[in-house]
Design a protein around this motif. Sequence first.
Motif, short mmCIF file in Angstrom:
data_model
loop_
_atom_site.label_atom_id
_atom_site.label_comp_id
_atom_site.label_asym_id
_atom_site.label_seq_id
_atom_site.Cartn_x
_atom_site.Cartn_y
_atom_site.Cartn_z
N GLU A 96 0.86 -1.17 0.00
CA GLU A 96 0.00 0.00 0.00
C GLU A 96 0.90 1.22 0.00
O GLU A 96 1.89 1.26 0.73
CB GLU A 96 -0.86 -0.04 1.26
CG GLU A 96 -2.08 0.80 1.21
CD GLU A 96 -2.96 0.55 2.42
OE1 GLU A 96 -2.87 1.36 3.38
OE2 GLU A 96 -3.71 -0.43 2.41
N HIS A 139 -3.51 0.36 -3.49
CA HIS A 139 -2.91 -0.96 -3.46
C HIS A 139 -1.91 -0.98 -4.61
O HIS A 139 -2.23 -0.54 -5.72
CB HIS A 139 -3.96 -2.05 -3.71
CG HIS A 139 -5.11 -1.98 -2.76
ND1 HIS A 139 -5.00 -2.30 -1.43
CD2 HIS A 139 -6.40 -1.62 -2.95
CE1 HIS A 139 -6.17 -2.15 -0.85
NE2 HIS A 139 -7.03 -1.73 -1.75
N LYS A 157 -7.27 2.73 -3.37
CA LYS A 157 -7.90 1.98 -2.28
C LYS A 157 -9.35 2.44 -2.10
O LYS A 157 -9.64 3.63 -2.16
CB LYS A 157 -7.10 2.19 -1.00
CG LYS A 157 -7.50 1.28 0.12
CD LYS A 157 -6.56 1.43 1.29
CE LYS A 157 -7.03 0.55 2.43
NZ LYS A 157 -6.17 0.68 3.59
#
Length: 163
Positions: A36, A47, A71
């Motif tokens: 991440e 991600h 994300k």
Amino acid sequence: MTSNITKRRNEVGTGNCEGTINGTEPFNARLVELSEQVFPPPHGTAHVMFARERGPAPTFATKELTLSFTKGLPSSTYSLAPDSHEVRITFADNSDPENPVIYTQRSGTAVLVYEAPARVLFGNLENVILENRDDDKQKEITLQIRFNAKGAISVSSKPRLVA
């Protein structure tokens, strides 16, 4: 003699990333990581799947694919236009280590699925055209890739007494 020892182990997530470059050249990454990272808006926290294919001796030249997926977005099909911010693709061709070539997305689609509890990102990159504009002459490649990446696991234990 006794001492306190802290044990820490980081494991690379398991996964696979394979397909073709320009329809004929195989791409088969043996190193696949999912992490991440935070990018400037509008991409934000994402991600990031990193996949590296390492060539044979003596040069061990690498080719590296990086995909970042914002994300919190739903599993879906995403367009890979140059100004897309939901999904970003870069490809580094280090076949000539003295003159690496970095490609960025121009067009194509990414079909992505993220499973939060398992921390798994998988999908397909379909008809992805990437371009490099470092020189006066534009270079481009086409990718067809399928991948499955699992997030890294970090395991640590409390200090313990060792005799």
